[in-house]
Design a protein around this motif. Structure first.
Motif, PDB file in Angstrom:
ATOM      1  N   VAL A 115      -2.938  -3.459 -11.701  1.00 41.23           N
ATOM      2  CA  VAL A 115      -3.785  -2.381 -12.208  1.00 41.23           C
ATOM      3  C   VAL A 115      -2.959  -1.303 -12.908  1.00 41.23           C
ATOM      4  O   VAL A 115      -3.391  -0.707 -13.893  1.00 41.23           O
ATOM      5  CB  VAL A 115      -4.614  -1.765 -11.063  1.00 41.23           C
ATOM      6  CG1 VAL A 115      -5.315  -0.475 -11.517  1.00 41.23           C
ATOM      7  CG2 VAL A 115      -5.645  -2.759 -10.550  1.00 41.23           C
ATOM      8  N   VAL A 116      -1.743  -1.053 -12.407  1.00 42.23           N
ATOM      9  CA  VAL A 116      -0.905   0.009 -12.983  1.00 42.23           C
ATOM     10  C   VAL A 116       0.202  -0.550 -13.883  1.00 42.23           C
ATOM     11  O   VAL A 116       1.183   0.135 -14.166  1.00 42.23           O
ATOM     12  CB  VAL A 116      -0.322   0.924 -11.889  1.00 42.23           C
ATOM     13  CG1 VAL A 116      -1.433   1.699 -11.201  1.00 42.23           C
ATOM     14  CG2 VAL A 116       0.502   0.140 -10.872  1.00 42.23           C
TER      15      VAL A 116
ATOM     16  N   ASP B  69       0.812  -1.236   0.000  1.00 43.55           N
ATOM     17  CA  ASP B  69       0.000   0.000   0.000  1.00 43.55           C
ATOM     18  C   ASP B  69       0.835   1.272   0.000  1.00 43.55           C
ATOM     19  O   ASP B  69       0.325   2.345  -0.316  1.00 43.55           O
ATOM     20  CB  ASP B  69      -1.061   0.058   1.111  1.00 43.55           C
ATOM     21  CG  ASP B  69      -0.546   0.437   2.495  1.00 43.55           C
ATOM     22  OD1 ASP B  69       0.211   1.418   2.639  1.00 43.55           O
ATOM     23  OD2 ASP B  69      -0.934  -0.236   3.462  1.00 43.55           O
ATOM     24  N   ASP B  70       2.135   1.222   0.353  1.00 46.43           N
ATOM     25  CA  ASP B  70       2.938   2.448   0.384  1.00 46.43           C
ATOM     26  C   ASP B  70       2.965   3.127  -0.982  1.00 46.43           C
ATOM     27  O   ASP B  70       2.861   4.359  -1.077  1.00 46.43           O
ATOM     28  CB  ASP B  70       4.379   2.149   0.819  1.00 46.43           C
ATOM     29  CG  ASP B  70       4.521   1.947   2.316  1.00 46.43           C
ATOM     30  OD1 ASP B  70       3.540   2.184   3.051  1.00 46.43           O
ATOM     31  OD2 ASP B  70       5.620   1.546   2.753  1.00 46.43           O
TER      32      ASP B  70
ATOM     33  N   ARG C  41      -7.872   3.136  -8.683  1.00 44.82           N
ATOM     34  CA  ARG C  41      -8.272   1.718  -8.660  1.00 44.82           C
ATOM     35  C   ARG C  41      -7.199   0.839  -8.033  1.00 44.82           C
ATOM     36  O   ARG C  41      -7.496  -0.186  -7.409  1.00 44.82           O
ATOM     37  CB  ARG C  41      -8.607   1.251 -10.080  1.00 44.82           C
ATOM     38  CG  ARG C  41      -9.892   1.857 -10.621  1.00 44.82           C
ATOM     39  CD  ARG C  41     -10.376   1.171 -11.883  1.00 44.82           C
ATOM     40  NE  ARG C  41      -9.548   1.481 -13.043  1.00 44.82           N
ATOM     41  CZ  ARG C  41      -8.775   0.618 -13.662  1.00 44.82           C
ATOM     42  NH1 ARG C  41      -8.689  -0.642 -13.218  1.00 44.82           N
ATOM     43  NH2 ARG C  41      -8.058   0.966 -14.708  1.00 44.82           N
ATOM     44  N   SER C  42      -5.956   1.268  -8.165  1.00 47.30           N
ATOM     45  CA  SER C  42      -4.869   0.517  -7.543  1.00 47.30           C
ATOM     46  C   SER C  42      -4.997   0.539  -6.026  1.00 47.30           C
ATOM     47  O   SER C  42      -4.857  -0.495  -5.356  1.00 47.30           O
ATOM     48  CB  SER C  42      -3.528   1.105  -7.989  1.00 47.30           C
ATOM     49  OG  SER C  42      -2.455   0.354  -7.492  1.00 47.30           O
TER      50      SER C  42
ATOM     51  N   ARG D 111      -1.562 -10.618  -1.521  1.00 46.22           N
ATOM     52  CA  ARG D 111      -2.497 -10.744  -2.648  1.00 46.22           C
ATOM     53  C   ARG D 111      -3.005  -9.373  -3.090  1.00 46.22           C
ATOM     54  O   ARG D 111      -3.094  -9.095  -4.294  1.00 46.22           O
ATOM     55  CB  ARG D 111      -3.686 -11.641  -2.255  1.00 46.22           C
ATOM     56  CG  ARG D 111      -3.353 -13.113  -2.159  1.00 46.22           C
ATOM     57  CD  ARG D 111      -4.615 -13.954  -2.125  1.00 46.22           C
ATOM     58  NE  ARG D 111      -5.459 -13.643  -0.970  1.00 46.22           N
ATOM     59  CZ  ARG D 111      -5.343 -14.240   0.212  1.00 46.22           C
ATOM     60  NH1 ARG D 111      -4.405 -15.170   0.420  1.00 46.22           N
ATOM     61  NH2 ARG D 111      -6.162 -13.917   1.195  1.00 46.22           N
ATOM     62  N   GLU D 112      -3.332  -8.530  -2.124  1.00 46.40           N
ATOM     63  CA  GLU D 112      -3.828  -7.205  -2.478  1.00 46.40           C
ATOM     64  C   GLU D 112      -2.762  -6.382  -3.193  1.00 46.40           C
ATOM     65  O   GLU D 112      -3.065  -5.643  -4.140  1.00 46.40           O
ATOM     66  CB  GLU D 112      -4.338  -6.475  -1.227  1.00 46.40           C
ATOM     67  CG  GLU D 112      -5.616  -7.085  -0.669  1.00 46.40           C
ATOM     68  CD  GLU D 112      -6.238  -6.278   0.454  1.00 46.40           C
ATOM     69  OE1 GLU D 112      -7.453  -6.434   0.688  1.00 46.40           O
ATOM     70  OE2 GLU D 112      -5.520  -5.488   1.111  1.00 46.40           O
TER      71      GLU D 112
END
Length: 237
Positions: free
Chosen positions: A77-78, A23-24, A190-191, A69-70
């Motif tokens: 997505v990117v 997430d960073d 979306r990412s 996984r996330e």
């Protein structure tokens, strides 16, 4: 922030993004990554941890696989297909030669021209105290860029790579450069949305509304320093 930031360099092909947690990059610069990969550039993600201490309602043994996984989904997505994890312990990463060696080995393996990392200053915007993990990893990235070039430092960690030209620090209080993310902004939103388990544990807000407000808000705030264009900013070393 300078009155007008310089545009990020474009004469490169490969980048390695090194941060502490899943997430960073999604909070920091995924819209920029989307813009770069759409232009044909290659970017690899390297996480020092699996973010296993990041969800209060899940034990580390449960949270680590969820967050991995996330992160893989959010990277896809990117336009990033290569995501690696170093398995340092979330929340207690130690700056030192072990961390520098791991990052230097990745630099030698992937041979980037550009390194990307996250703000390692003491604070965010002079107000919010930064985490020890962000500070340890960001500083280790800066040092590992030189380590990777020196054949006598970590000689067992691969062949030297002297091709790192820049380190770009996202989220810096003192940015010098920026990139127009008009075309990558939606994918940046979306990412972040792919980190659904993390967001739902963090806030009661709808994940899409939460992600959109944050990412679009960051880009709007930065636009004043970049000709009014939605932007992601970096301090470029």
């Amino acid at each position: 922030m300078a009155d007008q930031l310089e545009p990020m360099p474009t004469d490169w092909q490969r980048a390695l993004a090194v941060v502490a947690h899943p997430d960073d990059l999604e909070y920091g610069c995924a819209a920029a990554v989307a813009t770069w990969t759409a232009a044909g550039r290659e970017i690899v993600y390297l996480m020092a941890t699996r973010g296993e201490a990041g969800i209060d309602t899940l034990s580390p043994a449960e949270a680590g696989p969820v967050r991995e996984r996330e992160e893989r989904a959010s990277a896809a997505v990117v336009g990033v297909s290569a995501v690696e994890f170093l398995d340092h312990a979330d929340g207690v990463i130690e700056y030192g030669t072990a961390l520098r060696r791991d990052i230097a080995a990745a630099i030698r393996r992937h041979r980037p021209e550009l390194l990307i990392t996250l703000n390692f200053d003491d604070t965010w915007g002079g107000t919010f105290w930064n985490t020890p993990d962000h500070k340890a990893v960001g500083r280790a990235v800066m040092d590992a860029a030189a380590d990777a070039a020196n054949r006598w430092i970590f000689p067992d960690a691969g062949e030297p790579w002297q091709g790192v030209r820049w380190v770009a620090v996202a989220g810096s209080e003192t940015p010098t450069h920026a990139i127009d993310v008009t075309d990558g902004l939606e994918r940046g939103v979306r990412s972040l949305m792919e980190h659904r388990a993390y967001i739902e544990a963090l806030t009661g807000d709808d994940p899409e509304a939460y992600a959109r407000e944050l990412i679009e808000g960051f880009a709007r705030e930065s636009s004043a320093g970049f000709g009014g264009r939605p932007a992601i900013t970096f301090r470029l070393f």
